[in-house]
Design an enzyme around this catalytic site. Structure first.
Site, PDB file in Angstrom:
ATOM      1  N   SER A   7      -9.771  -1.094   7.200  1.00 10.35           N
ATOM      2  CA  SER A   7      -9.217  -0.880   5.863  1.00 10.35           C
ATOM      3  C   SER A   7      -8.496  -2.058   5.235  1.00 10.35           C
ATOM      4  O   SER A   7      -8.151  -1.998   4.062  1.00 10.35           O
ATOM      5  CB  SER A   7      -8.249   0.297   5.881  1.00 10.35           C
ATOM      6  OG  SER A   7      -8.979   1.478   5.761  1.00 10.35           O
ATOM      7  N   LYS A  12       0.856  -1.184   0.000  1.00 11.95           N
ATOM      8  CA  LYS A  12       0.000   0.000   0.000  1.00 11.95           C
ATOM      9  C   LYS A  12       0.894   1.237   0.000  1.00 11.95           C
ATOM     10  O   LYS A  12       1.933   1.250   0.678  1.00 11.95           O
ATOM     11  CB  LYS A  12      -0.873  -0.041   1.257  1.00 11.95           C
ATOM     12  CG  LYS A  12      -1.919   1.056   1.386  1.00 11.95           C
ATOM     13  CD  LYS A  12      -2.767   0.836   2.655  1.00 11.95           C
ATOM     14  CE  LYS A  12      -3.871   1.845   2.825  1.00 11.95           C
ATOM     15  NZ  LYS A  12      -4.685   1.590   4.035  1.00 11.95           N
ATOM     16  N   SER A  65      -9.749   1.480   3.163  1.00 14.78           N
ATOM     17  CA  SER A  65      -8.933   2.329   2.323  1.00 14.78           C
ATOM     18  C   SER A  65      -7.883   1.586   1.500  1.00 14.78           C
ATOM     19  O   SER A  65      -7.365   2.147   0.537  1.00 14.78           O
ATOM     20  CB  SER A  65      -8.216   3.367   3.196  1.00 14.78           C
ATOM     21  OG  SER A  65      -7.293   2.738   4.060  1.00 14.78           O
TER      22      SER A  65
END
Ligand code: GLN
Length: 488
Positions: free
Chosen positions: A180, A81, A156
């Site tokens: 997330s 990420k 997210s």
């Protein structure tokens, strides 16, 4: 051939690499080819590093050919990420604020992946600074759900989940502050694990809410999650919240820890707003565990109704403080036409942050301001303790708690984008584990009639990842939802 490789499990590929049935260069090239072929549709990556990834892959193949000791991820492409620092790679947090930032150092998890031999491949999109549940809050692009491109991948860590689900990586890392990792895993038919608070170092993670943030893996199977966790877990003196605890052999635990277990079903999680097809998937999992001889008990987490409010006070308060460092002076976006230093702060932050980040900073500043601190922040901290006590009380009776991961399957892009409250509600079942600091995992639990993935969540006891993974593995290894690929 190449997509068969990139849809394989980490465990199978590690065996194939050891047996010289495939090379890391072939595998990495397959991930690159797949990304080139489909990422224009999925948009999972903020940036890619194909030449560099192939150099890493060739180095792994050379280590293997020379008979050197190889790590558990040697030659395996892993995507991070875009909030986790990798030396000499961009780290944008999907924010204009960091659009041109290149990290001068490795996060601890990055060093651990490198030591394990992983090929670091690409940077996955996210909601700006990890604030959101759909990846629509990225300043750069909207990632799509590989199972239905009209829908969101969750957030997210939507890029991390979608890249894996679309066969663009073999495993990925995300971060989870309120759901997330687990919610996008549920939306994209992959496994997502949020470890216990303190098990994995956050050194090198762009902070959102420091008392809640944890880094964890996305994988195709629970076994792969156990392998990844074994690599990234462990005490780190550079993260003062990291906990000194023994790291189990999580993969071995999948065999050595056998049920039957006692599983708790929290009655507060099955009320209004739960999609009937999601509820049916949980019922089917309950029946599975019961058949395995597990005892299923109803438990109560009476403070569940306060979770969202408490989260949006604590997370925004911490975010407002963490994000104060992005000031236009050092490594961030800097406004071009400021009159003086104060104007520079204002303009740089006004231009650099997107609307959701601003909303959180304003909320967080408000709940921390004098006169409101006691009424909001302090009170939220007290209720947070009650929420944790609810879980610990339930663990007097059960080994783990089984719930839906998200109330609905993936929603349509744009559907909730203008209504923050309805977006916040999609994390209703995941936030409790963050507030209580507990490990939680989402595993594939089936599909809706319209073909959308459904996730099951198991929440475990503090630092009991070995048990949690074993419980999840018993379901996961008996079902093959994960092998149903998206039509891209
Ligand atoms: N969706 C939640 C939020 O917007 C959780 C995000 C996260 O876990 N990083 O804050």
């Amino acid at each position: 051939m190449s997509t068969d490789l990139t849809f394989s499990t980490l465990a199978a590929l590690a065996d194939q690499l050891t047996a010289s049935e495939v090379t890391s260069v072939e595998l990495t090239q397959a991930a690159i080819d797949r990304t080139m072929a489909i990422d224009a549709q999925v948009q999972a990556f903020n940036s890619i590093n194909p030449e560099d990834a192939l150099v890493q892959a060739a180095a792994s193949d050379a280590r293997r050919a020379a008979g050197e000791a190889c790590g558990p991820l040697d030659g395996i492409p892993v995507t991070l990420k875009d909030v986790i620092a990798v030396r000499n790679q961009p780290l944008t947090a999907s924010s204009k604020m960091l659009a041109n930032f290149v990290s001068p150092y490795d996060a601890t998890v990055t060093s651990k992946l490198k030591d394990a031999g992983a090929v670091l491949w690409g940077r996955a999109n996210l909601d700006e600074f990890a604030m959101g549940s759909s990846t629509e809050n990225s300043a750069f692009k909207t990632t799509r759900n590989p199972y239905d491109l009209e829908r969101v991948p969750g957030g997210s860590s939507g890029g991390s989940a979608a890249a894996l689900a679309a066969g663009e990586a073999i495993a990925t890392l995300g971060s989870d502050t309120g759901g997330s990792i687990r919610q996008p895993a549920a939306f994209c038919n992959v496994v997502g694990l949020k470890p216990t608070y303190g098990l994995v170092s956050r050194y090198g993670l762009a902070a959102f809410a420091s008392s809640l943030d944890q880094i964890g893996p996305f994988t195709r199977t629970v076994e792969d999650a156990a392998i990844m966790l074994g690599v990234i877990a462990g005490h780190d003196r550079r993260d003062s919240t990291s906990f000194k605890t023994e790291i189990s052999d999580y993969r071995a635990a999948l065999q050595t820890k056998q049920g039957p277990w006692k599983l708790g079903i929290p009655k507060e999680y099955f009320g209004k707003g739960l999609d009937p097809e999601v509820a049916a998937a949980v019922e089917q999992a309950i029946a599975f565990y019961r058949n395995q001889g597990c005892e299923i008990r109803e438990v109560s987490l009476p403070h569940t109704e306060y979770c969202l409010s408490v989260y949006y006070i604590i997370a925004t308060a911490e975010a407002s403080s963490n994000l104060a460092r992005y000031d236009g002076i050092r490594y961030t976006h800097r406004a071009a036409d400021a009159k003086d230093i104060v104007d520079l702060y204002f303009k740089s932050r006004a231009e650099g942050f997107g609307p959701e980040v601003k909303r959180r900073i304003i909320l967080g500043t408000y709940v921390l301001s004098s006169g409101y601190y006691d009424a909001y922040y302090l009170r939220a901290q007290k209720v947070r303790t009650l929420i944790r006590q609810d879980f610990l009380k339930a663990y007097g009776e059960v080994d783990a708690i089984l719930t839906p991961t998200s109330p609905t399957p993936a929603f349509r892009a744009g559907e909730k984008a203008t209504n923050p409250l309805s977006m916040y509600l999609s994390d209703i079942y995941t936030i409790g584990a963050n507030l209580a600091g507990l490990p939680g995992i989402s595993i594939p639990g089936g599909f809706s009639t319209s073909g959308l993935p459904i996730g099951l969540q198991l929440i475990g006891q503090p630092y009991a990842e070995a048990d949690l993974l074993a419980i999840a593995h018993s379901y996961d290894s008996a079902h093959d939802w994960a092998s149903r690929r998206p039509q891209l």
